[in-house]
Design a protein around this motif. Structure first.
Motif, PDB file in Angstrom:
ATOM      1  N   ASN A  95      -5.992   6.054   8.818  1.00  0.00           N
ATOM      2  CA  ASN A  95      -4.827   5.770   9.812  1.00  0.00           C
ATOM      3  C   ASN A  95      -3.403   5.593   8.884  1.00  0.00           C
ATOM      4  N   ASN A  96      -2.848   6.809   9.008  1.00  0.00           N
ATOM      5  CA  ASN A  96      -1.443   6.835   8.403  1.00  0.00           C
ATOM      6  C   ASN A  96      -0.551   7.881   8.528  1.00  0.00           C
ATOM      7  N   GLY A  97       0.708   8.194   8.181  1.00  0.00           N
ATOM      8  CA  GLY A  97       1.146   9.485   8.378  1.00  0.00           C
ATOM      9  C   GLY A  97       0.897  10.564   7.732  1.00  0.00           C
ATOM     10  N   HIS A  98       0.676  10.283   6.629  1.00  0.00           N
ATOM     11  CA  HIS A  98       0.031  11.487   5.523  1.00  0.00           C
ATOM     12  C   HIS A  98      -0.656  10.942   4.518  1.00  0.00           C
ATOM     13  N   LEU A  99      -1.850  11.920   4.132  1.00  0.00           N
ATOM     14  CA  LEU A  99      -2.564  11.489   3.052  1.00  0.00           C
ATOM     15  C   LEU A  99      -2.652  12.624   1.970  1.00  0.00           C
ATOM     16  N   LEU A 100      -2.244  12.183   0.701  1.00  0.00           N
ATOM     17  CA  LEU A 100      -2.075  13.173  -0.437  1.00  0.00           C
ATOM     18  C   LEU A 100      -3.083  12.915  -1.625  1.00  0.00           C
ATOM     19  N   VAL A 101      -3.688  13.836  -2.145  1.00  0.00           N
ATOM     20  CA  VAL A 101      -4.711  13.617  -3.215  1.00  0.00           C
ATOM     21  C   VAL A 101      -4.084  14.196  -4.394  1.00  0.00           C
ATOM     22  N   PHE A 102      -3.705  13.405  -5.442  1.00  0.00           N
ATOM     23  CA  PHE A 102      -3.039  14.133  -6.575  1.00  0.00           C
ATOM     24  C   PHE A 102      -4.127  14.308  -7.703  1.00  0.00           C
ATOM     25  N   CYS A 103      -4.101  15.481  -8.215  1.00  0.00           N
ATOM     26  CA  CYS A 103      -5.188  16.205  -9.022  1.00  0.00           C
ATOM     27  C   CYS A 103      -4.684  16.340 -10.518  1.00  0.00           C
ATOM     28  N   ALA A 104      -5.243  16.104 -11.637  1.00  0.00           N
ATOM     29  CA  ALA A 104      -4.811  16.634 -12.994  1.00  0.00           C
ATOM     30  C   ALA A 104      -5.661  18.198 -12.565  1.00  0.00           C
ATOM     31  N   ASP A 105      -4.482  19.209 -13.377  1.00  0.00           N
ATOM     32  CA  ASP A 105      -4.867  20.658 -13.009  1.00  0.00           C
ATOM     33  C   ASP A 105      -4.503  21.193 -14.286  1.00  0.00           C
ATOM     34  N   LEU A 106      -5.258  21.661 -15.224  1.00  0.00           N
ATOM     35  CA  LEU A 106      -5.434  22.562 -16.258  1.00  0.00           C
ATOM     36  C   LEU A 106      -5.826  23.962 -15.981  1.00  0.00           C
ATOM     37  N   HIS A 107      -6.710  24.157 -14.655  1.00  0.00           N
ATOM     38  CA  HIS A 107      -6.963  25.514 -14.399  1.00  0.00           C
ATOM     39  C   HIS A 107      -5.847  26.394 -14.295  1.00  0.00           C
ATOM     40  N   ARG A 108      -4.852  26.064 -13.528  1.00  0.00           N
ATOM     41  CA  ARG A 108      -3.650  27.021 -13.367  1.00  0.00           C
ATOM     42  C   ARG A 108      -3.367  27.869 -14.698  1.00  0.00           C
ATOM     43  N   ALA A 109      -3.273  27.079 -15.713  1.00  0.00           N
ATOM     44  CA  ALA A 109      -2.896  27.458 -16.912  1.00  0.00           C
ATOM     45  C   ALA A 109      -3.951  28.715 -17.487  1.00  0.00           C
ATOM     46  N   ILE A 163       0.876   7.629   3.109  1.00  0.00           N
ATOM     47  CA  ILE A 163       2.279   7.520   3.584  1.00  0.00           C
ATOM     48  C   ILE A 163       2.594   7.308   4.920  1.00  0.00           C
ATOM     49  N   GLY A 164       3.634   6.638   5.403  1.00  0.00           N
ATOM     50  CA  GLY A 164       3.859   6.664   6.870  1.00  0.00           C
ATOM     51  C   GLY A 164       4.716   5.776   7.090  1.00  0.00           C
ATOM     52  N   VAL A 165       4.970   5.271   8.394  1.00  0.00           N
ATOM     53  CA  VAL A 165       6.111   4.369   9.046  1.00  0.00           C
ATOM     54  C   VAL A 165       5.271   3.090   8.902  1.00  0.00           C
ATOM     55  N   PRO A 166       6.081   2.262   8.248  1.00  0.00           N
ATOM     56  CA  PRO A 166       5.233   0.839   7.872  1.00  0.00           C
ATOM     57  C   PRO A 166       4.968  -0.090   9.118  1.00  0.00           C
ATOM     58  N   ASP A 167       3.882  -0.455   9.219  1.00  0.00           N
ATOM     59  CA  ASP A 167       3.719  -1.300  10.461  1.00  0.00           C
ATOM     60  C   ASP A 167       3.542  -2.860  10.015  1.00  0.00           C
ATOM     61  N   HIS A 168       3.834  -3.115   8.778  1.00  0.00           N
ATOM     62  CA  HIS A 168       3.918  -4.457   8.334  1.00  0.00           C
ATOM     63  C   HIS A 168       4.989  -4.587   7.328  1.00  0.00           C
ATOM     64  N   GLN A 169       5.216  -5.887   6.913  1.00  0.00           N
ATOM     65  CA  GLN A 169       6.259  -5.977   5.611  1.00  0.00           C
ATOM     66  C   GLN A 169       5.655  -7.273   4.817  1.00  0.00           C
ATOM     67  N   PRO A 170       4.794  -6.533   3.920  1.00  0.00           N
ATOM     68  CA  PRO A 170       4.226  -7.574   2.980  1.00  0.00           C
ATOM     69  C   PRO A 170       5.438  -7.952   2.110  1.00  0.00           C
ATOM     70  N   ASP A 171       4.845  -9.276   1.412  1.00  0.00           N
ATOM     71  CA  ASP A 171       5.685  -9.721   0.448  1.00  0.00           C
ATOM     72  C   ASP A 171       5.528  -9.002  -0.658  1.00  0.00           C
ATOM     73  N   ARG A 172       6.630  -9.241  -1.455  1.00  0.00           N
ATOM     74  CA  ARG A 172       6.852  -8.262  -2.683  1.00  0.00           C
ATOM     75  C   ARG A 172       6.093  -8.940  -3.782  1.00  0.00           C
ATOM     76  N   LYS A 173       5.002  -8.149  -4.486  1.00  0.00           N
ATOM     77  CA  LYS A 173       4.218  -8.824  -5.284  1.00  0.00           C
ATOM     78  C   LYS A 173       4.948  -9.431  -6.652  1.00  0.00           C
ATOM     79  N   PRO A 174       4.935 -10.362  -6.989  1.00  0.00           N
ATOM     80  CA  PRO A 174       5.375 -10.730  -8.529  1.00  0.00           C
ATOM     81  C   PRO A 174       5.017  -9.836  -9.674  1.00  0.00           C
ATOM     82  N   ARG A 175       5.551  -9.643 -10.459  1.00  0.00           N
ATOM     83  CA  ARG A 175       5.378  -8.550 -11.635  1.00  0.00           C
ATOM     84  C   ARG A 175       5.311  -9.776 -12.922  1.00  0.00           C
TER      85      ARG A 175
END
Lengths: 245, 245
Positions: free
Chosen positions: B71-85, B163-175
């Protein structure tokens, strides 16, 4: 255009800097921005070493073979760090932790955490009007970099980043067409797209301002991958307790 | 404040989205920004798979165990790709390339390239007023994700991003305090800083809006690392031709 998007799209690697050190405030902003990047399960599995010792900087420049690693506004080295998670563990817990510390999952987690922080640092620097270049060539002698920075077990240097006031404005380097890196739902063969990109990149290399040559992307990749490179990285990371099982 | 720095510092992971798909223009901007990130020796050693097939999205959400992967605006999957070379290499060249394709150096290069592109995508999305969350839990069953996306040899999924339009505003988590991740010239022991951070984070967990609990950073790390996790990632990456030598 949205100024942040503009910053992202305007990126080019800067390899020549004015002789102006970063201010304390610039350094702080860049590190704080790095820290706010996403992190896997709150691990924050990275460390950043800033180099202010000129001798150490010269030694790192020698490893990399690049003078701009010495001549810049500041030099950062980004490290994968699983050590921090272990410092409060007793011997028994530490031994239990090793299975995770040494697997590929946490090698990936720590490398990715470091890279996300680094890219935030890069964007912050560019937003401040500075230029940056990643320095993968620190891995030309990764053991020596490790020694220079006195990194403990479960911490390894991944790459450097030079930051400073740009003293040149290089061309923006073409990227692969979107159709070659973004697919929907499943991977797609993209040989024909690479052919077209090779044509385009040949034109770029023939016409750019400096270092003109006849070359294509495919040929570059073929050259790079048919000559063995940094084969010692494998053993080094294992010695440091990463990626062993 | 500089709007880009502000975007970087305001990051929080968003896990609840309005039912609004990303526009074509938003997707394009995000992918174009990802592509402009730095890349090691021009390798661009990553691919991004956008998931529009709802069944596939549901299957990936099941792997992750998180409803917001569906449930979101879009889902991306990031891949390591050495095939293209490798696609333009003949058999003889391909065999020569294997030494590099399979070493830890290029495992790192491809994971880092993917992460730099991903963080640019994240910043671009946030600059557009959207929210994001990285999805490491796709590695709960990395082989199944690989099958779902039909990834060839020398391509592996690393993590997702919702990724999407936020439907909550969580606290900023301390670093972690800056002194715990940034050192000058060499690594510094920082046990005492961690003690102080543990006190701070205990207060954060006791006082935040949702999921209040008694916990510290050190205890979280101890729990995580004393329970083996995703031990199959090691063999999986080797089967796919990464990190074998």
């Amino acid at each position: 255009m949205n100024p942040t998007i503009e910053t992202l799209l305007n990126h080019r690697s800067i390899r020549k800097f004015k002789d102006i050190p970063l201010t304390e405030e610039q350094r702080d902003t860049i590190i704080t921005a790095a820290q706010q990047a996403s992190t896997s399960s709150y691990m924050m599995a990275y460390s950043i070493i800033g180099i202010t010792d000129q001798q150490k900087k010269a030694a790192l420049a020698e490893v990399s073979g690049q003078s701009y690693v010495k001549n810049n506004g500041h030099l950062l080295v980004f490290c994968a760090d699983l050590h921090r998670a272990t410092v409060k563990a007793d011997q028994q817990d530490y031994e239990k932790m090793l299975e995770n510390l040494e697997n590929s999952e946490h090698f990936l987690v720590s490398a990715i955490d470091a890279a996300l922080a680094a890219q935030n640092a890069a964007i912050a620097a560019e937003a401040l009007g500075l230029g940056i270049c990643y320095i993968g060539s620190l891995r030309n002698n990764i053991q020596q970099v490790d020694d220079l920075l006195s990194l403990p077990q479960h911490v390894i240097p991944l790459f450097g980043m030079v930051i400073g006031v740009p003293d040149h404005q290089p061309d923006r380097k073409p990227r692969l067409p979107k159709e070659a890196v973004y697919f929907e739902n499943e991977y797609q063969p993209h040989e024909k797209i690479l052919d077209r990109f090779d044509d385009q990149i040949q034109d770029y290399y023939k016409s750019r301002d400096s270092n003109k040559r006849l070359d294509s992307w495919t040929q570059q990749m073929l050259r790079r991958f048919t000559n063995t490179m940094r084969m010692d990285v494998t053993d080094f990371v294992k010695r440091k307790g990463f990626n062993k099982r």
